[in-house]
Design an enzyme around this catalytic site. Structure first.
Site, PDB file in Angstrom:
ATOM      1  N   GLY A   1      -8.854 -88.979 -37.974  1.00 28.02           N
ATOM      2  CA  GLY A   1      -8.847 -89.844 -36.797  1.00 28.02           C
ATOM      3  C   GLY A   1      -8.848 -89.025 -35.515  1.00 28.02           C
ATOM      4  N   ASP A   2      -8.932 -89.717 -34.376  1.00 22.86           N
ATOM      5  CA  ASP A   2      -8.947 -89.068 -33.051  1.00 22.86           C
ATOM      6  C   ASP A   2     -10.117 -88.110 -32.896  1.00 22.86           C
ATOM      7  OD1 ASP A   2      -6.396 -90.287 -32.653  1.00 22.86           O
ATOM      8  OD2 ASP A   2      -5.509 -88.632 -33.754  1.00 22.86           O
TER       9      ASP A   2
ATOM     10  N   ASP B   1     -16.839 -78.267 -26.519  1.00 19.42           N
ATOM     11  CA  ASP B   1     -16.412 -77.554 -25.302  1.00 19.42           C
ATOM     12  C   ASP B   1     -14.984 -77.000 -25.406  1.00 19.42           C
ATOM     13  OD1 ASP B   1     -16.200 -80.617 -25.109  1.00 19.42           O
ATOM     14  OD2 ASP B   1     -14.663 -79.960 -23.711  1.00 19.42           O
TER      15      ASP B   1
ATOM     16  N   SER C   1     -18.272 -83.434 -23.481  1.00 17.23           N
ATOM     17  CA  SER C   1     -17.223 -83.752 -22.499  1.00 17.23           C
ATOM     18  C   SER C   1     -16.786 -85.190 -22.739  1.00 17.23           C
ATOM     19  CB  SER C   1     -17.743 -83.590 -21.058  1.00 17.23           C
ATOM     20  OG  SER C   1     -18.019 -84.846 -20.474  1.00 17.23           O
TER      21      SER C   1
ATOM     22  N   LYS D   1     -14.153 -91.053 -31.452  1.00 16.62           N
ATOM     23  CA  LYS D   1     -15.019 -92.184 -31.810  1.00 16.62           C
ATOM     24  C   LYS D   1     -15.251 -93.095 -30.617  1.00 16.62           C
ATOM     25  CE  LYS D   1     -12.293 -93.437 -35.116  1.00 16.62           C
ATOM     26  NZ  LYS D   1     -11.398 -92.252 -35.111  1.00 16.62           N
TER      27      LYS D   1
ATOM     28  N   ALA E   1      -5.624 -98.381 -33.110  1.00 21.97           N
ATOM     29  CA  ALA E   1      -6.819 -97.547 -33.076  1.00 21.97           C
ATOM     30  C   ALA E   1      -6.830 -96.585 -31.883  1.00 21.97           C
ATOM     31  CB  ALA E   1      -8.060 -98.412 -33.070  1.00 21.97           C
ATOM     32  N   GLY E   2      -6.444 -97.038 -30.739  1.00 23.85           N
ATOM     33  CA  GLY E   2      -6.299 -96.144 -29.599  1.00 23.85           C
ATOM     34  C   GLY E   2      -7.564 -95.467 -29.129  1.00 23.85           C
ATOM     35  N   HIS E   3      -8.605 -96.235 -28.895  1.00 25.77           N
ATOM     36  CA  HIS E   3      -9.827 -95.645 -28.342  1.00 25.77           C
ATOM     37  C   HIS E   3      -9.733 -95.506 -26.831  1.00 25.77           C
ATOM     38  CE1 HIS E   3     -12.731 -96.791 -31.804  1.00 25.77           C
ATOM     39  NE2 HIS E   3     -11.913 -95.810 -32.099  1.00 25.77           N
TER      40      HIS E   3
ATOM     41  N   GLN F   1      -9.401 -94.887 -37.163  1.00 27.54           N
ATOM     42  CA  GLN F   1      -8.799 -93.788 -37.941  1.00 27.54           C
ATOM     43  C   GLN F   1      -9.908 -92.893 -38.527  1.00 27.54           C
ATOM     44  OE1 GLN F   1      -7.347 -97.138 -39.110  1.00 27.54           O
ATOM     45  NE2 GLN F   1      -6.143 -96.974 -37.275  1.00 27.54           N
TER      46      GLN F   1
HETATM   47  P1  GDP Z   1     -10.867 -91.772 -31.216  1.00 26.80           P
HETATM   48  O1  GDP Z   1      -9.625 -92.431 -31.668  1.00 26.80           O
HETATM   49  O2  GDP Z   1     -11.636 -91.169 -32.351  1.00 26.80           O
HETATM   50  O3  GDP Z   1     -11.705 -92.594 -30.298  1.00 26.80           O
HETATM   51  O4  GDP Z   1     -10.416 -90.523 -30.381  1.00 26.80           O
HETATM   52  P2  GDP Z   1      -9.685 -90.502 -28.984  1.00 26.80           P
HETATM   53  O5  GDP Z   1      -9.853 -91.743 -28.202  1.00 26.80           O
HETATM   54  O6  GDP Z   1      -8.314 -89.968 -29.209  1.00 26.80           O
HETATM   55  O7  GDP Z   1     -10.616 -89.452 -28.263  1.00 26.80           O
HETATM   56  C1  GDP Z   1     -10.286 -88.216 -28.075  1.00 26.80           C
HETATM   57  C2  GDP Z   1     -10.198 -87.812 -26.634  1.00 26.80           C
HETATM   58  O8  GDP Z   1     -11.177 -86.838 -26.449  1.00 26.80           O
HETATM   59  C3  GDP Z   1     -10.440 -88.838 -25.555  1.00 26.80           C
HETATM   60  O9  GDP Z   1      -9.553 -88.581 -24.507  1.00 26.80           O
HETATM   61  C4  GDP Z   1     -11.886 -88.591 -25.129  1.00 26.80           C
HETATM   62  O10 GDP Z   1     -12.127 -88.919 -23.798  1.00 26.80           O
HETATM   63  C5  GDP Z   1     -12.007 -87.132 -25.356  1.00 26.80           C
HETATM   64  N1  GDP Z   1     -13.341 -86.679 -25.745  1.00 26.80           N
HETATM   65  C6  GDP Z   1     -14.275 -87.294 -26.509  1.00 26.80           C
HETATM   66  N2  GDP Z   1     -15.339 -86.513 -26.681  1.00 26.80           N
HETATM   67  C7  GDP Z   1     -15.084 -85.350 -26.022  1.00 26.80           C
HETATM   68  C8  GDP Z   1     -15.797 -84.127 -25.846  1.00 26.80           C
HETATM   69  O11 GDP Z   1     -16.900 -83.932 -26.349  1.00 26.80           O
HETATM   70  N3  GDP Z   1     -15.181 -83.146 -25.114  1.00 26.80           N
HETATM   71  C9  GDP Z   1     -13.956 -83.315 -24.569  1.00 26.80           C
HETATM   72  N4  GDP Z   1     -13.423 -82.307 -23.885  1.00 26.80           N
HETATM   73  N5  GDP Z   1     -13.253 -84.442 -24.703  1.00 26.80           N
HETATM   74  C10 GDP Z   1     -13.812 -85.443 -25.426  1.00 26.80           C
END
Ligand code: GDP
Length: 430
Positions: A12-13, A333, A415, A16, A39-41, A224
């Site tokens: 997860g995290d 990155d 990013s 997505k 889920a916390g997107h 997740q």
């Molecule tokens: P999810 O649960 O899979 O959606 O993951 P999260 O919401 O926890 O996303 C992870 C974090 O990484 C978020 O704060 C996004 O803005 C950030 N993020 C996503 N893609 C990238 C990336 O390519 N580079 C960076 N530096 N941050 C990213």
């Protein structure tokens, strides 16, 4: 034209949220098919950050239909709170934009309480759940005593259903030294909330069948990650639903043929929240640096995530069990500026080298990662939108990952911004 399921390929995290949002701009319908409001997107659109827990990512865009499928467990109070928060940010949400499956299971306050009681007790396995009642609600679903969205329609029968459910829960609560739940009070709470939920209720399998026949692009949004799957994950340190792509079919009422592309969101390193085995975990300054650069703190809980090198063995396994056809690699990155980067290519266990994670937490806790070391890159990849902007070593890293995981990387995220994405293949194209 293809329908796309997006799943996480790690714990997860993986980022997505960004990819789903990016794809949802191009989809007609966005469907959630498992999990709950854990889920916390995080979505960043035009500099505005939206945090979604239960609602599909399409909900922040006009002209998209967002669907909560039957595989999701719905806390009606949390749902209304989330709708309220988004409305305050100017997002318009009504039944024309959001539908909830009539056969989705409800999370009740007693489920949340049970989660907390268990997680805080010293007996039993600490899973590190988000304490939202999701696991206990799934237990009731399988135990065939759950209340579902459609039960809010038949208010005369509600008290009886609540009592049947409480026969189980109050026995359990007494055993745990807790006060029993007052059935009349719970029934009254449900009756009060019913008129706010029912306008969104729909027969989702029919709705989606109609959309499919119309030729709509359907995006299935997983929560997740595959390694948290109740069957295929690192049991018992897993979530309480199936997170593999097959669940997109089961959890929405469409057959498996409805899903063409399975996009596995994969972080360029590894993180894990909560307890459980994590072979490439780094307890040193490298792990710390990954966490700081990657801002690895949970959206829902604020918990610090454990960090480590990319584990190609686990991701390859996830690709197989979840039927991932394409990988979206995120957060490349975060690896900028390391002198060297490592990739786990196997595990050492009792003098043998394995190319898979063995079943069972005890063995999983004992495996030692076998690493390949690659030269790092000092230039930045942050915000790159073309391959040409990437340093040669970063390209090499991505290409090597593709080989090891036996799946093409067709999308690269550089990013948090939606547009900072390199696309090699359109997931919606057949
Ligand atoms: P999810 O649960 O899979 O959606 O993951 P999260 O919401 O926890 O996303 C992870 C974090 O990484 C978020 O704060 C996004 O803005 C950030 N993020 C996503 N893609 C990238 C990336 O390519 N580079 C960076 N530096 N941050 C990213």
């Amino acid at each position: 034209m293809a329908n796309v399921a997006v799943v996480g390929s790690q714990w997860g995290d993986e980022g997505k949220g960004k990819i789903v949002d990016w794809l949802s701009e191009r989809a007609d319908v966005v469907v959630r098919f498992q999990g709950g409001h854990n889920a916390g997107h995080t979505l960043v659109i035009d500099g505005v950050t939206y945090k979604l827990s239960l609602l599909p990512s399409g909900v922040v865009r006009e002209g998209k239909l967002s669907v909560i499928g039957n595989g999701v467990v719905v806390d009606p109070w949390a749902l209304l709170d989330e709708i309220g928060r988004l409305r305050e940010q100017g997002v318009k949400i009504g039944p024309e934009r959001l539908r909830i499956a009539e056969n989705a299971t409800l999370i009740l306050p007693l489920h949340r309480e049970l989660d907390e009681i268990r997680e805080n007790s010293n007996s039993g396995t600490k899973i590190g759940t988000t304490k939202r009642g999701i696991g206990p609600a799934y237990e009731d679903k399988v135990g065939r005593r759950a209340l579902r969205v459609m039960d809010l329609m038949d208010l005369d029968a509600l008290a009886d259903k609540v009592e049947k459910m409480l026969a189980h829960h109050n026995a359990l609560r007494r055993g745990l030294g807790q006060e029993p739940v007052d059935g009349e009070k719970l029934t009254a709470q449900l009756k009060e909330i019913a008129p706010e939920i029912l306008p969104y209720m729909d027969s989702v399998w029919r709705l989606l069948d109609g959309e499919r026949r119309k030729g709509s692009r359907i995006l299935f949004e997983g929560a997740q990650g595959t390694l948290l799957d109740i069957d295929h994950g690192t049991y018992p340190y897993v979530t309480s639903s199936n997170t593999v792509s097959a669940q997109a079919a089961t959890g929405s009422g469409m057959g498996p043929a409805a899903i063409d592309t399975v996009l596995g969101i994969t972080k360029a390193y590894t993180t894990r929240v909560g307890e459980g085995p994590f072979p490439t975990e780094l307890d040193d300054e490298v792990g710390q640096r990954l966490g700081e650069r990657g801002r690895e703190f949970g959206v829902v809980t604020g918990r610090k995530r454990r960090c480590g090198w990319f584990d190609a063995v686990l991701v390859r396994q996830a690709i197989k069990t979840s039927g991932i056809t394409d990988v979206a690699l995120t957060k490349l990155d975060v690896l900028d500026g390391f002198d060297e980067v490592k990739i786990c290519t196997g595990y050492r266990l009792d003098g043998q080298v394995l190319d898979y994670l063995p079943g069972g937490a005890a063995l999983q806790a004992r495996v030692e990662p076998v690493y390949e070391t690659l030269e790092g890159w000092q230039e930045t990849t942050f915000g790159a939108r073309t391959w040409g902007e990437l340093p040669a070593q970063a390209i090499k890293y991505v290409r090597h990952i593709e080989e090891l995981i036996e799946c093409p990387v067709t999308l690269l995220s550089t990013s948090p911004e939606r547009e900072d994405t390199i696309l090699m293949k359109d997931p919606f194209e057949d």
